[in-house]
Design a protein around this motif. Sequence first.
Motif, short mmCIF file in Angstrom:
data_model
loop_
_atom_site.label_atom_id
_atom_site.label_comp_id
_atom_site.label_asym_id
_atom_site.label_seq_id
_atom_site.Cartn_x
_atom_site.Cartn_y
_atom_site.Cartn_z
N ALA A 91 16.62 4.61 4.67
CA ALA A 91 15.76 5.77 4.93
C ALA A 91 15.22 6.35 3.63
O ALA A 91 14.05 6.75 3.56
N ASN A 92 16.05 6.40 2.60
CA ASN A 92 15.60 6.94 1.32
C ASN A 92 14.51 6.07 0.70
O ASN A 92 13.57 6.58 0.08
N LEU A 93 14.65 4.75 0.84
CA LEU A 93 13.69 3.83 0.22
C LEU A 93 12.42 3.67 1.03
O LEU A 93 11.43 3.14 0.53
N ALA A 94 12.43 4.14 2.29
CA ALA A 94 11.25 4.00 3.13
C ALA A 94 10.05 4.74 2.56
O ALA A 94 8.90 4.36 2.80
N GLY A 95 10.31 5.80 1.79
CA GLY A 95 9.22 6.57 1.21
C GLY A 95 8.41 5.81 0.19
O GLY A 95 7.30 6.23 -0.17
N LEU A 96 8.94 4.67 -0.30
CA LEU A 96 8.19 3.86 -1.27
C LEU A 96 7.13 3.00 -0.60
O LEU A 96 6.26 2.46 -1.27
N ILE A 97 7.20 2.87 0.73
CA ILE A 97 6.20 2.08 1.46
C ILE A 97 4.98 2.95 1.71
O ILE A 97 5.10 4.05 2.27
N PRO A 98 3.80 2.52 1.29
CA PRO A 98 2.58 3.33 1.48
C PRO A 98 2.37 3.68 2.95
O PRO A 98 2.47 2.83 3.83
N GLY A 99 2.11 4.95 3.20
CA GLY A 99 1.87 5.41 4.56
C GLY A 99 3.10 5.91 5.28
O GLY A 99 2.98 6.48 6.38
N GLY A 183 -2.23 5.84 -10.12
CA GLY A 183 -2.50 4.61 -9.39
C GLY A 183 -1.22 3.86 -9.07
O GLY A 183 -0.12 4.34 -9.28
N PHE A 184 -1.35 2.62 -8.60
CA PHE A 184 -0.21 1.86 -8.10
C PHE A 184 0.47 1.01 -9.16
O PHE A 184 1.61 0.60 -8.97
N LEU A 185 -0.17 0.69 -10.28
CA LEU A 185 0.42 -0.22 -11.26
C LEU A 185 1.12 0.51 -12.40
O LEU A 185 2.20 0.11 -12.84
N VAL A 186 0.51 1.57 -12.89
CA VAL A 186 1.04 2.25 -14.06
C VAL A 186 2.43 2.83 -13.83
O VAL A 186 3.30 2.68 -14.69
N PRO A 187 2.71 3.48 -12.68
CA PRO A 187 3.98 4.19 -12.56
C PRO A 187 5.15 3.34 -12.05
O PRO A 187 6.16 3.90 -11.62
#
Length: 226
Positions: A91-99, A183-187
């Motif tokens: 559940a904690n890692l689900a936030g890393l999925i876009p949307g 953006g998606f690559l830098v961070p």
Amino acid sequence: MIGPGLLIPIAFRIGPLAITQTVVVTWLLMLALVIFSWLATRRLRVTPGPLQVAVEGAVTAMDEAVRSVLPEQASQVLPFIATLWIFITAANLAGLIPGLASPTADLSTTTALAVLVFLSVHWFGIRSGGLRAYLRHYLQPSVFLFPFQIISEITRSVALAVRLFGNMMSLDMAALLILLVAGFLVPVPILMLHVIEALVQAYIFGMLALIYIAGAIQSRETTKDT
């Protein structure tokens, strides 16, 4: 549409019942965990492959953690604590999925988890020493401390829910801001900290639950001694 409380989006409705995005993500996570568990355990081998090695390593680590606190009752407590660790981590890692948003960033989810821990503490305590012996420990060392025992039970459950909710909500907000700005690559290296913190928060929640359960079980021995 926005749900009540902390502005949780409503995914759809079943008549008058509003199903929030948190509920949908939770259902998807449970389905994914069930499928993964089935795939990981349906063909166990004497000479394990990479997936079996990873699963056995995770289960062994969780078993050792539980045994370090409750060596004699580990087999009884492990299924519940391991389930907490696995679900909260997912559940904690689900936030890393876009949307998607982490279900644990919703206070209703963390409250439900805290209620489960609250009930499990009493369940394991009563199962270990019986109802009378378990209730008697609330009167130790003095009957005048009974109200404070009850307040302690409630406040630590509230703290358990709020701690996980606050940490995960702030993590999701920070990750979203980083993605919007950079953006998606830098961070990517920064988002790795999100993964580490998500694992740490799951571990802390499970360990606190384990400690509370251990306290309830060991209260039987304290009551007997007195």
